[in-house]
Design a protein around this motif. Sequence first.
Motif, mmCIF file in Angstrom:
data_model
loop_
_atom_site.group_PDB
_atom_site.id
_atom_site.type_symbol
_atom_site.label_atom_id
_atom_site.label_comp_id
_atom_site.label_asym_id
_atom_site.label_seq_id
_atom_site.Cartn_x
_atom_site.Cartn_y
_atom_site.Cartn_z
ATOM 1 N N ASP A 171 64.767 117.357 -82.391
ATOM 2 C CA ASP A 171 66.207 117.495 -82.239
ATOM 3 C C ASP A 171 66.513 118.354 -81.013
ATOM 4 O O ASP A 171 66.070 119.494 -80.909
ATOM 5 N N VAL A 172 67.270 117.786 -80.045
ATOM 6 C CA VAL A 172 67.586 118.520 -78.808
ATOM 7 C C VAL A 172 69.092 118.660 -78.606
ATOM 8 O O VAL A 172 69.525 119.107 -77.538
ATOM 9 N N LEU A 173 69.905 118.261 -79.575
ATOM 10 C CA LEU A 173 71.345 118.328 -79.425
ATOM 11 C C LEU A 173 71.789 119.747 -79.111
ATOM 12 O O LEU A 173 71.458 120.700 -79.831
ATOM 13 N N ASP A 174 72.514 119.901 -77.988
ATOM 14 C CA ASP A 174 73.038 121.199 -77.527
ATOM 15 C C ASP A 174 71.924 122.195 -77.223
ATOM 16 O O ASP A 174 72.126 123.407 -77.340
ATOM 17 N N ARG A 175 70.776 121.685 -76.821
ATOM 18 C CA ARG A 175 69.655 122.572 -76.500
ATOM 19 C C ARG A 175 69.149 122.317 -75.081
ATOM 20 O O ARG A 175 69.530 121.342 -74.443
ATOM 21 N N SER A 176 68.300 123.204 -74.615
ATOM 22 C CA SER A 176 67.621 123.042 -73.322
ATOM 23 C C SER A 176 66.139 122.828 -73.582
ATOM 24 O O SER A 176 65.538 123.531 -74.404
ATOM 25 N N ILE A 177 65.552 121.850 -72.883
ATOM 26 C CA ILE A 177 64.137 121.567 -73.046
ATOM 27 C C ILE A 177 63.481 121.562 -71.677
ATOM 28 O O ILE A 177 64.123 121.261 -70.663
ATOM 29 N N VAL A 178 62.208 121.910 -71.635
ATOM 30 C CA VAL A 178 61.468 122.004 -70.380
ATOM 31 C C VAL A 178 60.410 120.916 -70.341
ATOM 32 O O VAL A 178 59.609 120.784 -71.270
ATOM 33 N N TYR A 179 60.426 120.106 -69.276
ATOM 34 C CA TYR A 179 59.418 119.081 -69.042
ATOM 35 C C TYR A 179 58.685 119.400 -67.745
ATOM 36 O O TYR A 179 59.236 120.036 -66.848
ATOM 37 N N ARG A 180 57.453 118.914 -67.659
ATOM 38 C CA ARG A 180 56.646 119.106 -66.461
ATOM 39 C C ARG A 180 56.526 117.796 -65.692
ATOM 40 O O ARG A 180 56.517 116.723 -66.283
ATOM 41 N N GLU A 183 54.970 114.031 -66.760
ATOM 42 C CA GLU A 183 54.971 113.725 -68.197
ATOM 43 C C GLU A 183 55.832 112.489 -68.485
ATOM 44 O O GLU A 183 56.573 112.017 -67.639
ATOM 45 N N SER A 184 55.716 111.993 -69.722
ATOM 46 C CA SER A 184 56.516 110.853 -70.172
ATOM 47 C C SER A 184 57.222 111.242 -71.468
ATOM 48 O O SER A 184 56.591 111.785 -72.388
ATOM 49 N N HIS A 185 58.524 110.952 -71.536
ATOM 50 C CA HIS A 185 59.302 111.314 -72.715
ATOM 51 C C HIS A 185 60.329 110.223 -73.030
ATOM 52 O O HIS A 185 60.772 109.493 -72.139
ATOM 53 N N VAL A 186 60.695 110.144 -74.320
ATOM 54 C CA VAL A 186 61.703 109.197 -74.786
ATOM 55 C C VAL A 186 62.755 109.986 -75.556
ATOM 56 O O VAL A 186 62.424 110.764 -76.454
ATOM 57 N N CYS A 187 64.027 109.776 -75.204
ATOM 58 C CA CYS A 187 65.129 110.451 -75.882
ATOM 59 C C CYS A 187 66.033 109.394 -76.506
ATOM 60 O O CYS A 187 66.453 108.450 -75.828
ATOM 61 N N LYS A 245 82.444 110.152 -80.760
ATOM 62 C CA LYS A 245 81.391 111.147 -80.981
ATOM 63 C C LYS A 245 80.491 111.221 -79.758
ATOM 64 O O LYS A 245 80.176 110.213 -79.132
ATOM 65 N N HIS A 246 80.081 112.432 -79.414
ATOM 66 C CA HIS A 246 79.247 112.612 -78.228
ATOM 67 C C HIS A 246 78.411 113.877 -78.383
ATOM 68 O O HIS A 246 78.675 114.717 -79.255
ATOM 69 N N GLY A 247 77.409 113.984 -77.536
ATOM 70 C CA GLY A 247 76.542 115.160 -77.546
ATOM 71 C C GLY A 247 75.869 115.311 -76.196
ATOM 72 O O GLY A 247 75.920 114.415 -75.346
ATOM 73 N N ARG A 248 75.202 116.443 -75.999
ATOM 74 C CA ARG A 248 74.579 116.730 -74.719
ATOM 75 C C ARG A 248 73.323 117.572 -74.911
ATOM 76 O O ARG A 248 73.142 118.208 -75.958
ATOM 77 N N PHE A 249 72.468 117.569 -73.913
ATOM 78 C CA PHE A 249 71.335 118.490 -73.861
ATOM 79 C C PHE A 249 70.931 118.631 -72.399
ATOM 80 O O PHE A 249 71.322 117.830 -71.547
ATOM 81 N N GLU A 250 70.151 119.658 -72.117
ATOM 82 C CA GLU A 250 69.750 119.950 -70.740
ATOM 83 C C GLU A 250 68.244 119.778 -70.588
ATOM 84 O O GLU A 250 67.478 120.201 -71.458
ATOM 85 N N VAL A 251 67.847 119.149 -69.493
ATOM 86 C CA VAL A 251 66.431 119.010 -69.163
ATOM 87 C C VAL A 251 66.128 119.882 -67.948
ATOM 88 O O VAL A 251 66.762 119.745 -66.902
ATOM 89 N N CYS A 278 60.321 125.833 -42.373
ATOM 90 C CA CYS A 278 59.708 125.127 -43.501
ATOM 91 C C CYS A 278 60.664 125.239 -44.682
ATOM 92 O O CYS A 278 60.838 126.323 -45.239
ATOM 93 N N ASP A 279 61.307 124.133 -45.035
ATOM 94 C CA ASP A 279 62.250 124.104 -46.157
ATOM 95 C C ASP A 279 61.542 123.534 -47.378
ATOM 96 O O ASP A 279 60.849 122.524 -47.282
ATOM 97 N N TYR A 280 61.747 124.153 -48.534
ATOM 98 C CA TYR A 280 61.039 123.694 -49.733
ATOM 99 C C TYR A 280 61.899 123.903 -50.972
ATOM 100 O O TYR A 280 62.737 124.795 -51.049
ATOM 101 N N ARG A 281 61.674 123.025 -51.935
ATOM 102 C CA ARG A 281 62.289 123.100 -53.255
ATOM 103 C C ARG A 281 61.171 123.067 -54.283
ATOM 104 O O ARG A 281 60.207 122.318 -54.128
ATOM 105 N N SER A 282 61.314 123.827 -55.345
ATOM 106 C CA SER A 282 60.290 123.830 -56.393
ATOM 107 C C SER A 282 60.830 124.556 -57.613
ATOM 108 O O SER A 282 61.801 125.310 -57.533
ATOM 109 N N HIS A 283 60.195 124.297 -58.733
ATOM 110 C CA HIS A 283 60.491 125.039 -59.961
ATOM 111 C C HIS A 283 59.229 125.024 -60.827
ATOM 112 O O HIS A 283 58.771 123.947 -61.191
ATOM 113 N N PRO A 284 58.675 126.202 -61.092
ATOM 114 C CA PRO A 284 59.124 127.539 -60.679
ATOM 115 C C PRO A 284 59.006 127.736 -59.167
ATOM 116 O O PRO A 284 58.438 126.907 -58.459
ATOM 117 N N ILE A 285 59.531 128.869 -58.692
ATOM 118 C CA ILE A 285 59.570 129.148 -57.273
ATOM 119 C C ILE A 285 58.159 129.158 -56.699
ATOM 120 O O ILE A 285 57.199 129.548 -57.366
#
Length: 509
Positions: A171-180, A183-187, A245-251, A278-285
């Motif tokens: 259950d991820v309704l109104d939650r934040s989840i972390v993916y790498r 990976e492969s995921h189904v919502c 009806k609606h819902g949300r979650f953050e990835v 040198c410009d870069y984007r990443s997470h984590p930094i």
Amino acid sequence: MTQNTMRQIANKQTWLLSVFICLVLGFISNAPCLALPDYYDDYYDELETASGGPPEPLIKLDNIFVDPPYFERAEIEISAEPNADVLMNCDVKNFHANNVVIWYKDQTVIVNGQHSMNERFEALKNNSIVLRSAQLDDEGNYFCTVLPQNITQNVVLTIEKAFSIRCDGRDVLDRSIVYRQGESHVCECKSAGGEESNIKWFLNNRRSSDVELEIEDNAIFIDPVDEHHAGIYQCMDDDGSPTPKHGRFEVIVYYAPKVSTHRHHVNTELGGIAELYCDYRSHPIATTRWLKNNQYLSLSEKYMMSYAAEQHFNRSTLTVRDVAVEDLGEYKCQAENTIGSSEMKVHLMLEPERGQFESVEINGNVVTLYWLVRSLQPLSEAVLDYKMTGAYTWSTTTVLHTHRHEAGIWKVTHEMELLPGEWQTRMKTKNTVGWSKFSAPYIFTIGEESEDDTMVDIVDDKENVVIAGFGGGAKEQKASDSARCHLSLYALLLIVPTTLLRQRFFTRH
């Protein structure tokens, strides 16, 4: 059935028969039954030998030894819809008259024997309980404990939500989840009583079709996970009602650094100061390092490194002081975090940098093109290539006239008359040291009925010009404008192949 089991059953039956005979004889003779056969002891020993350890001890009930209560399953999972009555069974075996059942919700007693401590729970005679009108906060762990043996069965209750979003069953309704990354995921999105065809998905307030989300029925497939999958996901049951009806979650996506630069070729002069970006984007930094000739550079009077956080990326800047011949060549910027690493190359050179397209002006069939070029050395030559889209070869115009410049920025202007259609153009320049690389091709279209005095603003390219350091604030723009010189391209008359219907090209100052 094994022989040991059959022998155990026979011994137990014999022992029970002996007890019965002893009681009858004692009643007839009016004498106590002083001794019983040792069958029970033999039975108990055989059980211990067969199982490899001591069995559960028999309990004595009304002067008769019986098997103790037990649970076949330590945990049971059940689910229910909201507002429904939920039956939770206590599946105890060998329950006897001297046993008592206590129900717990986590650490709180809710039923003791046949007495309920909470009006929403009803105790049944078979030790089960009924939860009336289940709600979301009724989810959790319930425990059925049998005394005096103190054995427990866990009942895990899940309440199905009227609207739910689950990723990989979680259950991820109104939650934040972390993916790498990778990976492969189904919502999956569900609406109680709704139709799967009504389910609509959004990412960062954009429809799924606009962000190319892979959707099947009411589920989205994030495979493989990458940086662009990060954001706010929303699911809506578009049933036509005014308040669907609606819902949300953050990835949140952890991904390896992505590095780039707006200047892969940096013009400099001997004895001067050069800056490489040198410009870069990443997470984590990520952390960054610079290399020259595959050797890591460290801070010194020659090299200085600085870092800055821009709006959409981080920037590492390498400053090379008192540039010498041995400082020219290829530099590498490496960025690394816990997910991975990436690198890109920057060339420090004396030749001009690639031309940066600025804008195009179309007046009927006459096209005027504008580029900006960086070169601290004087420009001595410019070459313009052009062709109609689909043609295999470029036509070339060579310009030999230049004007002196200031501040190392040149503005190149070229004008020509073209037939209607889609065209491509590119250019390169030469200074006192050598030639630049060709600029990236620019594509524009001449319409059948072009309006006079039409200025086509190239928004994306102008943004790139600002990023490349050719634009910016008012102070920088004023200094830049005063520093720019026009590389005049004098009038030329060219006859193109007959495939272009002897089209004329010309330039004017």
